[in-house]
Design a protein around this motif. Structure first.
Motif, PDB file in Angstrom:
ATOM      1  N   ALA A  34       0.829  -1.210   0.000  1.00 31.18           N
ATOM      2  CA  ALA A  34       0.000   0.000   0.000  1.00 31.18           C
ATOM      3  C   ALA A  34       0.862   1.258   0.000  1.00 31.18           C
ATOM      4  O   ALA A  34       0.554   2.234  -0.695  1.00 31.18           O
ATOM      5  CB  ALA A  34      -0.940  -0.020   1.204  1.00 31.18           C
ATOM      6  N   ARG A  35       1.952   1.267   0.776  1.00 31.13           N
ATOM      7  CA  ARG A  35       2.819   2.450   0.810  1.00 31.13           C
ATOM      8  C   ARG A  35       3.454   2.697  -0.555  1.00 31.13           C
ATOM      9  O   ARG A  35       3.603   3.838  -0.986  1.00 31.13           O
ATOM     10  CB  ARG A  35       3.891   2.269   1.876  1.00 31.13           C
ATOM     11  N   ARG A  36       3.839   1.625  -1.230  1.00 30.23           N
ATOM     12  CA  ARG A  36       4.481   1.793  -2.525  1.00 30.23           C
ATOM     13  C   ARG A  36       3.510   2.338  -3.565  1.00 30.23           C
ATOM     14  O   ARG A  36       3.905   3.114  -4.444  1.00 30.23           O
ATOM     15  CB  ARG A  36       5.047   0.464  -3.004  1.00 30.23           C
ATOM     16  N   LEU A  37       2.244   1.938  -3.474  1.00 29.73           N
ATOM     17  CA  LEU A  37       1.276   2.330  -4.494  1.00 29.73           C
ATOM     18  C   LEU A  37       0.386   3.493  -4.072  1.00 29.73           C
ATOM     19  O   LEU A  37      -0.472   3.914  -4.849  1.00 29.73           O
ATOM     20  CB  LEU A  37       0.396   1.128  -4.847  1.00 29.73           C
ATOM     21  N   SER A  38       0.585   4.014  -2.877  1.00 30.10           N
ATOM     22  CA  SER A  38      -0.267   5.118  -2.424  1.00 30.10           C
ATOM     23  C   SER A  38      -0.119   6.371  -3.292  1.00 30.10           C
ATOM     24  O   SER A  38      -1.125   7.073  -3.518  1.00 30.10           O
ATOM     25  CB  SER A  38       0.030   5.443  -0.956  1.00 30.10           C
ATOM     26  N   PRO A  39       1.077   6.700  -3.807  1.00 30.31           N
ATOM     27  CA  PRO A  39       1.122   7.869  -4.708  1.00 30.31           C
ATOM     28  C   PRO A  39       0.260   7.685  -5.951  1.00 30.31           C
ATOM     29  O   PRO A  39      -0.378   8.640  -6.413  1.00 30.31           O
ATOM     30  CB  PRO A  39       2.617   7.973  -5.067  1.00 30.31           C
ATOM     31  N   ARG A  40       0.223   6.483  -6.496  1.00 32.30           N
ATOM     32  CA  ARG A  40      -0.611   6.233  -7.664  1.00 32.30           C
ATOM     33  C   ARG A  40      -2.088   6.376  -7.313  1.00 32.30           C
ATOM     34  O   ARG A  40      -2.874   6.914  -8.101  1.00 32.30           O
ATOM     35  CB  ARG A  40      -0.332   4.841  -8.216  1.00 32.30           C
ATOM     36  N   ALA A  41      -2.470   5.888  -6.124  1.00 28.70           N
ATOM     37  CA  ALA A  41      -3.856   6.041  -5.694  1.00 28.70           C
ATOM     38  C   ALA A  41      -4.204   7.514  -5.495  1.00 28.70           C
ATOM     39  O   ALA A  41      -5.297   7.965  -5.870  1.00 28.70           O
ATOM     40  CB  ALA A  41      -4.096   5.250  -4.416  1.00 28.70           C
ATOM     41  N   ALA A  42      -3.272   8.274  -4.917  1.00 29.13           N
ATOM     42  CA  ALA A  42      -3.530   9.694  -4.675  1.00 29.13           C
ATOM     43  C   ALA A  42      -3.676  10.461  -5.986  1.00 29.13           C
ATOM     44  O   ALA A  42      -4.484  11.395  -6.075  1.00 29.13           O
ATOM     45  CB  ALA A  42      -2.396  10.281  -3.840  1.00 29.13           C
ATOM     46  N   GLU A  43      -2.911  10.083  -7.012  1.00 23.85           N
ATOM     47  CA  GLU A  43      -3.021  10.756  -8.299  1.00 23.85           C
ATOM     48  C   GLU A  43      -4.426  10.635  -8.882  1.00 23.85           C
ATOM     49  O   GLU A  43      -4.913  11.565  -9.531  1.00 23.85           O
ATOM     50  CB  GLU A  43      -2.008  10.165  -9.288  1.00 23.85           C
ATOM     51  N   ARG A  44      -5.073   9.508  -8.651  1.00 23.89           N
ATOM     52  CA  ARG A  44      -6.422   9.295  -9.186  1.00 23.89           C
ATOM     53  C   ARG A  44      -7.510   9.626  -8.173  1.00 23.89           C
ATOM     54  O   ARG A  44      -8.696   9.450  -8.462  1.00 23.89           O
ATOM     55  CB  ARG A  44      -6.579   7.839  -9.619  1.00 23.89           C
ATOM     56  N   GLY A  45      -7.120  10.107  -6.998  1.00 24.32           N
ATOM     57  CA  GLY A  45      -8.094  10.442  -5.976  1.00 24.32           C
ATOM     58  C   GLY A  45      -8.773   9.226  -5.377  1.00 24.32           C
ATOM     59  O   GLY A  45      -9.946   9.291  -4.988  1.00 24.32           O
ATOM     60  N   LEU A  46      -8.047   8.099  -5.271  1.00 21.06           N
ATOM     61  CA  LEU A  46      -8.598   6.851  -4.763  1.00 21.06           C
ATOM     62  C   LEU A  46      -8.115   6.594  -3.346  1.00 21.06           C
ATOM     63  O   LEU A  46      -7.015   6.992  -2.964  1.00 21.06           O
ATOM     64  CB  LEU A  46      -8.180   5.680  -5.664  1.00 21.06           C
TER      65      LEU A  46
END
Length: 333
Positions: free
Chosen positions: A181-193
């Motif tokens: 989750a920490r590794r992919l959290s920036p990608r989630a934040a970019e899409r507002g997820l």
């Protein structure tokens, strides 16, 4: 052989008489006639016995083995089954090879062309500093996409050969999901997820391989989710533990068994986006093989969302949930 078995007994009986010169004059002609009849009998019987084999030979040469015939002996039936399996495997390998080439031509070419264009912009000069920084970030994104695809292709090729070497150790599964989750959290934040982690559990697993599998599943979830994705450690009815990835995206366009294949020859359409042959199932295939290497399975389901409580009101507009569960058979005490 049939000719010899038919003719030799007659020859054995008459040869001593012929050698002594006491044979009647018609005996040599009789032996010639017996030899001719024996040869004809051998030819007819051998043709009848070899007919199923010749028929199978013609089918194999044509590249397609049909159903067994009524006059096929057991040996030819077994040979027919073996050839049918071999031709099926060869056809699958050929399809995957074609899909692999399609992947090279399309999915590797696209980021390379983009990187080339961005490089020209950088080397051409005349760009303000802010635009140069933006172009550099785009180049990093394209090269990251390219490296990710190359890594997936390499892993898929390695796992397809059943070369999955595991280094097992007791692992905190909640911490493992937290790392994903920490590794992919920036990608989630970019899409507002949203991206959450829940559940506790330990298992003796290869943490690096398992983290790779869960990363693939989570990346897919974030790619198609509308509101967010949830990672969790859940107990299984069998006594094992499951690592679950859940999102509110559109789900799979085909059965998991069809999509989770390396270099699938069929293109896939997911959420209205067309994926070329060879790319749609690499991440799923890697996750499935890692699960199988641990003695488990990868399951897919499409269910209504869980309600927050027994008396919670039903939300008619809430979309169904897509759930992938990587099932591990054993949990450490």
């Amino acid at each position: 052989m049939i000719f010899l078995l038919t003719f030799l007994p007659n020859l054995t009986i008459t040869l001593p008489t012929l050698l002594r010169g006491a044979a009647p004059t018609w005996l040599p002609l009789w032996m010639v006639a017996v030899a001719g009849v024996s040869a004809l009998t051998g030819y007819v019987l051998s043709g009848a016995l070899l007919r199923p084999l010749h028929r199978l030979e013609a089918e194999v040469a044509g590249g397609r083995v049909g159903e067994a015939h009524g006059d096929d002996p057991a040996e030819v039936r077994a040979l027919r089954t073996a050839f049918a399996g071999l031709l099926s495997r060869l056809g699958t390998e050929q399809s995957r090879r074609s899909a692999f080439m399609a992947t090279l031509v399309h999915d590797l070419k696209t980021p390379l062309i983009a990187a080339r264009h961005l490089t020209r912009l950088l080397t051409g000069g005349g760009l303000p500093e802010t635009e140069r920084r933006g172009v550099g970030e785009q180049m990093l994104a394209e090269t990251g996409r390219l490296l990710t695809l190359v890594d997936q292709m390499a892993d898929a090729h390695r796992f397809e050969r059943d070369d999955v070497q595991l280094r097992r150790a007791p692992t905190d599964l909640h911490r493992l999901l937290g790392s994903v989750a920490r590794r992919l959290s920036p990608r989630a934040a970019e899409r507002g997820l949203s991206l959450s982690v829940a559940g506790q559990g330990e298992a003796v697993v290869d943490a690096a391989a398992l983290e790779r599998a869960m990363t693939n599943l989570t990346e897919n979830a974030l790619r198609y989710a509308r509101r967010g994705a949830a990672l969790s450690v859940v107990p299984l009815p069998s006594g094992g533990v499951g690592l679950r990835v859940q999102d509110d995206g559109p789900g799979l366009a085909a059965p998991l068994a069809d999509l989770a294949q390396p270099f699938n020859a069929q293109p896939a359409t997911i959420a209205g986006q067309q994926y070329t042959a060879g790319t749609a199932g690499l991440g799923l295939f890697i996750a499935r093989r890692i699960a199988e290497a641990h003695g488990g399975e990868l399951h897919y389901s499409r269910t209504p969302p869980d309600l927050p409580g027994d008396h919670a009101p039903t939300a008619p507009s809430a979309p169904p949930l897509t759930t992938f569960t990587l099932c591990l058979p054993e949990v450490s005490p």
